[in-house]
Design a protein around this motif. Structure first.
Motif, PDB file in Angstrom:
ATOM      1  N   PHE A 181      26.462 110.808  53.778  1.00 54.34           N
ATOM      2  CA  PHE A 181      27.777 111.231  53.297  1.00 54.34           C
ATOM      3  C   PHE A 181      28.840 110.977  54.361  1.00 54.34           C
ATOM      4  CE2 PHE A 181      24.770 113.817  50.848  1.00 54.34           C
ATOM      5  CZ  PHE A 181      25.228 113.591  49.567  1.00 54.34           C
ATOM      6  N   PRO A 182      30.087 110.694  53.923  1.00 53.98           N
ATOM      7  CA  PRO A 182      30.561 110.608  52.539  1.00 53.98           C
ATOM      8  C   PRO A 182      30.125 109.299  51.870  1.00 53.98           C
ATOM      9  CG  PRO A 182      32.327 110.011  54.009  1.00 53.98           C
ATOM     10  CD  PRO A 182      31.172 110.416  54.884  1.00 53.98           C
ATOM     11  N   GLN A 183      29.956 109.348  50.554  1.00 59.67           N
ATOM     12  CA  GLN A 183      29.551 108.148  49.835  1.00 59.67           C
ATOM     13  C   GLN A 183      30.658 107.106  49.820  1.00 59.67           C
ATOM     14  OE1 GLN A 183      28.180 109.415  45.969  1.00 59.67           O
ATOM     15  NE2 GLN A 183      26.281 110.268  46.771  1.00 59.67           N
ATOM     16  N   TYR A 184      31.904 107.552  49.941  1.00 62.63           N
ATOM     17  CA  TYR A 184      33.050 106.654  50.021  1.00 62.63           C
ATOM     18  C   TYR A 184      33.893 107.073  51.226  1.00 62.63           C
ATOM     19  CZ  TYR A 184      31.671 105.614  45.211  1.00 62.63           C
ATOM     20  OH  TYR A 184      30.952 105.259  44.097  1.00 62.63           O
ATOM     21  N   VAL A 192      26.012  96.490  44.570  1.00 60.88           N
ATOM     22  CA  VAL A 192      25.331  97.490  45.385  1.00 60.88           C
ATOM     23  C   VAL A 192      26.335  98.086  46.362  1.00 60.88           C
ATOM     24  CG1 VAL A 192      23.461  97.920  47.012  1.00 60.88           C
ATOM     25  CG2 VAL A 192      23.151  96.267  45.167  1.00 60.88           C
ATOM     26  N   GLU A 193      26.481  99.403  46.337  1.00 60.26           N
ATOM     27  CA  GLU A 193      27.396 100.106  47.219  1.00 60.26           C
ATOM     28  C   GLU A 193      26.602 100.909  48.244  1.00 60.26           C
ATOM     29  OE1 GLU A 193      29.768 102.409  44.566  1.00 60.26           O
ATOM     30  OE2 GLU A 193      31.023 100.704  43.965  1.00 60.26           O
ATOM     31  N   SER A 194      27.339 101.492  49.183  1.00 55.97           N
ATOM     32  CA  SER A 194      26.661 102.232  50.248  1.00 55.97           C
ATOM     33  C   SER A 194      25.910 103.443  49.710  1.00 55.97           C
ATOM     34  CB  SER A 194      27.678 102.668  51.306  1.00 55.97           C
ATOM     35  OG  SER A 194      28.642 103.540  50.740  1.00 55.97           O
ATOM     36  N   LYS A 195      26.371 104.003  48.582  1.00 59.32           N
ATOM     37  CA  LYS A 195      25.671 105.167  48.015  1.00 59.32           C
ATOM     38  C   LYS A 195      24.301 104.779  47.461  1.00 59.32           C
ATOM     39  CE  LYS A 195      27.964 104.807  43.484  1.00 59.32           C
ATOM     40  NZ  LYS A 195      26.725 104.531  42.735  1.00 59.32           N
ATOM     41  N   VAL A 233      39.598 107.457  59.645  1.00 64.06           N
ATOM     42  CA  VAL A 233      38.800 107.373  58.427  1.00 64.06           C
ATOM     43  C   VAL A 233      37.336 107.512  58.813  1.00 64.06           C
ATOM     44  CG1 VAL A 233      38.114 105.942  56.467  1.00 64.06           C
ATOM     45  CG2 VAL A 233      40.472 105.902  57.258  1.00 64.06           C
ATOM     46  N   ARG A 234      36.616 108.349  58.074  1.00 62.98           N
ATOM     47  CA  ARG A 234      35.189 108.560  58.340  1.00 62.98           C
ATOM     48  C   ARG A 234      34.375 107.877  57.253  1.00 62.98           C
ATOM     49  NH1 ARG A 234      31.927 112.803  56.895  1.00 62.98           N
ATOM     50  NH2 ARG A 234      33.735 114.090  56.362  1.00 62.98           N
ATOM     51  N   MET A 235      33.387 107.082  57.681  1.00 62.47           N
ATOM     52  CA  MET A 235      32.497 106.371  56.758  1.00 62.47           C
ATOM     53  C   MET A 235      31.054 106.693  57.113  1.00 62.47           C
ATOM     54  SD  MET A 235      34.312 102.605  56.450  1.00 62.47           S
ATOM     55  CE  MET A 235      34.025 102.220  58.187  1.00 62.47           C
ATOM     56  N   ASN A 236      30.178 106.550  56.133  1.00 70.09           N
ATOM     57  CA  ASN A 236      28.759 106.750  56.425  1.00 70.09           C
ATOM     58  C   ASN A 236      28.223 105.555  57.207  1.00 70.09           C
ATOM     59  OD1 ASN A 236      28.359 104.708  54.519  1.00 70.09           O
ATOM     60  ND2 ASN A 236      27.859 106.146  52.892  1.00 70.09           N
ATOM     61  N   MET A 237      26.999 105.657  57.681  1.00 72.99           N
ATOM     62  CA  MET A 237      26.478 104.621  58.575  1.00 72.99           C
ATOM     63  C   MET A 237      26.300 103.295  57.854  1.00 72.99           C
ATOM     64  SD  MET A 237      23.419 104.862  61.381  1.00 72.99           S
ATOM     65  CE  MET A 237      22.015 104.860  60.272  1.00 72.99           C
ATOM     66  N   LEU A 251      15.215  99.860  68.751  1.00 69.68           N
ATOM     67  CA  LEU A 251      15.526  98.440  68.864  1.00 69.68           C
ATOM     68  C   LEU A 251      16.393  97.939  67.713  1.00 69.68           C
ATOM     69  CD1 LEU A 251      11.986  97.116  69.881  1.00 69.68           C
ATOM     70  CD2 LEU A 251      13.865  97.859  71.376  1.00 69.68           C
ATOM     71  N   GLY A 252      16.147  98.413  66.502  1.00 65.84           N
ATOM     72  CA  GLY A 252      16.890  97.881  65.364  1.00 65.84           C
ATOM     73  C   GLY A 252      16.946  98.844  64.201  1.00 65.84           C
ATOM     74  N   LEU A 253      17.911  98.575  63.312  1.00 67.15           N
ATOM     75  CA  LEU A 253      18.114  99.357  62.096  1.00 67.15           C
ATOM     76  C   LEU A 253      18.108  98.422  60.895  1.00 67.15           C
ATOM     77  CD1 LEU A 253      21.050 101.705  63.178  1.00 67.15           C
ATOM     78  CD2 LEU A 253      18.668 102.376  62.891  1.00 67.15           C
ATOM     79  N   CYS A 254      17.605  98.930  59.777  1.00 63.95           N
ATOM     80  CA  CYS A 254      17.590  98.147  58.545  1.00 63.95           C
ATOM     81  C   CYS A 254      17.971  99.040  57.378  1.00 63.95           C
ATOM     82  CB  CYS A 254      16.209  97.538  58.311  1.00 63.95           C
ATOM     83  SG  CYS A 254      16.036  96.696  56.711  1.00 63.95           S
ATOM     84  N   PRO A 255      19.124  98.794  56.736  1.00 58.44           N
ATOM     85  CA  PRO A 255      19.461  99.548  55.519  1.00 58.44           C
ATOM     86  C   PRO A 255      18.632  99.066  54.337  1.00 58.44           C
ATOM     87  CG  PRO A 255      21.186  97.963  56.034  1.00 58.44           C
ATOM     88  CD  PRO A 255      20.201  97.888  57.158  1.00 58.44           C
ATOM     89  N   VAL A 256      18.095 100.011  53.572  1.00 53.45           N
ATOM     90  CA  VAL A 256      17.263  99.712  52.408  1.00 53.45           C
ATOM     91  C   VAL A 256      17.990 100.225  51.169  1.00 53.45           C
ATOM     92  CG1 VAL A 256      15.029 100.033  51.305  1.00 53.45           C
ATOM     93  CG2 VAL A 256      15.181  99.904  53.799  1.00 53.45           C
ATOM     94  N   ALA A 257      18.273  99.322  50.227  1.00 56.41           N
ATOM     95  CA  ALA A 257      19.024  99.671  49.017  1.00 56.41           C
ATOM     96  C   ALA A 257      18.101  99.684  47.813  1.00 56.41           C
ATOM     97  CB  ALA A 257      20.167  98.676  48.788  1.00 56.41           C
ATOM     98  N   GLU A 258      18.489 100.482  46.833  1.00 54.83           N
ATOM     99  CA  GLU A 258      17.778 100.515  45.554  1.00 54.83           C
ATOM    100  C   GLU A 258      18.507  99.588  44.585  1.00 54.83           C
ATOM    101  OE1 GLU A 258      17.420 104.495  44.197  1.00 54.83           O
ATOM    102  OE2 GLU A 258      15.875 105.030  45.648  1.00 54.83           O
ATOM    103  N   ILE A 259      17.854  98.479  44.200  1.00 54.18           N
ATOM    104  CA  ILE A 259      18.455  97.455  43.347  1.00 54.18           C
ATOM    105  C   ILE A 259      17.573  97.275  42.114  1.00 54.18           C
ATOM    106  CG2 ILE A 259      19.228  95.059  43.222  1.00 54.18           C
ATOM    107  CD1 ILE A 259      19.573  95.069  46.219  1.00 54.18           C
TER     108      ILE A 259
END
Length: 292
Positions: free
Chosen positions: A83-86, A159-162, A95-99, A187-195
């Protein structure tokens, strides 16, 4: 006479410095404006610097293993990453955004970070390939119930950040004999989305890209995360990760067969128990190092 001139000159310089000092103090402690949005002025218009890790020499490492962990953003402890989703305004033009939004902005818009295909960081992933995962247009056909004719429509998938509800983290754990500590470095980060799969119409988890964390730390050190305990205490994503304020589950450790836990433990409960066993092995190994 000369002594009097010197004394007068000194008094004049002292008075001018005192006046400027008072002016600066008054400017710093001025009253808040509607743009600040708070009862006080937040002086966050500076760039945080990243503290370097202690130097580690390969010859001083007695033990090391690489792990991959999964951060489930649906867990309450990990909500500050989701959060926040937007993007939301927090006053003073901030402005604050999620990671996920911060990483997507750095990779796709600013292009200040390099995206990689996998956790080995040896193959760069292009912006076109990432955008193809995030946005696609397809044609779907369905039968009109009145006329029986086939109707074609455009189906847009964005696909959005939410939709990013997981992060994968690859890290090294090692024992440094010079400092006598069991250390851990992300060492690293990987965002995983539900598509949605267009063939089965089921939601599937897709790894979008990997980022090398040492390159992303400067950006994350200037991205504010919501501090659930104290709003006035500034907390950044880099601090959130380095202090390990998140909850995670081990999904893989380096092994002979190069396989993840889910490949030899099919049941979900057994996977959690296996991850817990690996954590206990690390804890016991550290405890055994101090047995004399």
């Amino acid at each position: 006479m000369k002594i009097l001139k010197i004394a007068l000159t000194g008094l004049a310089l002292l008075a001018s410095s005192t006046m400027f000092a008072q002016t600066n103090v008054l400017d710093y402690n001025s009253s808040p404006t509607p743009l600040d949005g708070h009862a006080f002025i937040k002086h966050h218009d500076y760039q945080n610097r990243v503290l370097d890790y202690p130097f580690v020499r390969e010859d001083d490492i007695l033990w090391s293993k690489t792990y991959i962990q999964r951060i489930d953003l649906r867990q309450k402890k990990n909500h500050p990453l989701y959060f926040p989703q937007y993007p939301v305004k927090i006053g003073s033009g901030q402005v604050r955004m999620n990671m996920a939004d911060n990483l997507l902005k750095a990779v796709l818009e600013d292009q200040s970070l390099v995206a990689y295909e996998d956790e080995y960081f040896d193959e760069v992933k292009s912006s076109e390939a990432i955008n193809k995962l995030l946005f696609s247009i397809d044609t779907i056909e369905y039968e009109d119930i009145d006329t029986g004719e086939l109707i074609s429509e455009l189906d847009t998938v964005r696909v959005e950040s939410k939709d990013i509800k997981e992060f994968l983290v690859v890290e090294d754990r090692f024992f440094d004999k010079k400092r006598s500590v069991l250390d851990v470095r992300i060492l690293g980060l990987c965002p995983v989305a539900e598509i949605m799969n267009k063939e089965t119409y089921e939601m599937e988890k897709v790894k979008l890209f990997w980022v090398w964390l040492p390159e992303a730390r400067q950006m994350l050190a200037n991205a504010t995360v919501y501090n659930t305990s104290n709003n006035i205490e500034r907390l950044t994503y880099d601090e959130f990760l380095q202090k390990r304020l998140f909850a995670s589950v081990i999904t893989k450790e380096t092994n002979l067969y190069d396989r993840s836990i889910f490949e030899y433990k099919k049941d979900r409960m057994q996977q959690l128990l296996e991850a817990d066993r690996i954590k206990n092995d690390i804890r016991n190994m550290e405890s055994d190092l101090w047995e004399y």
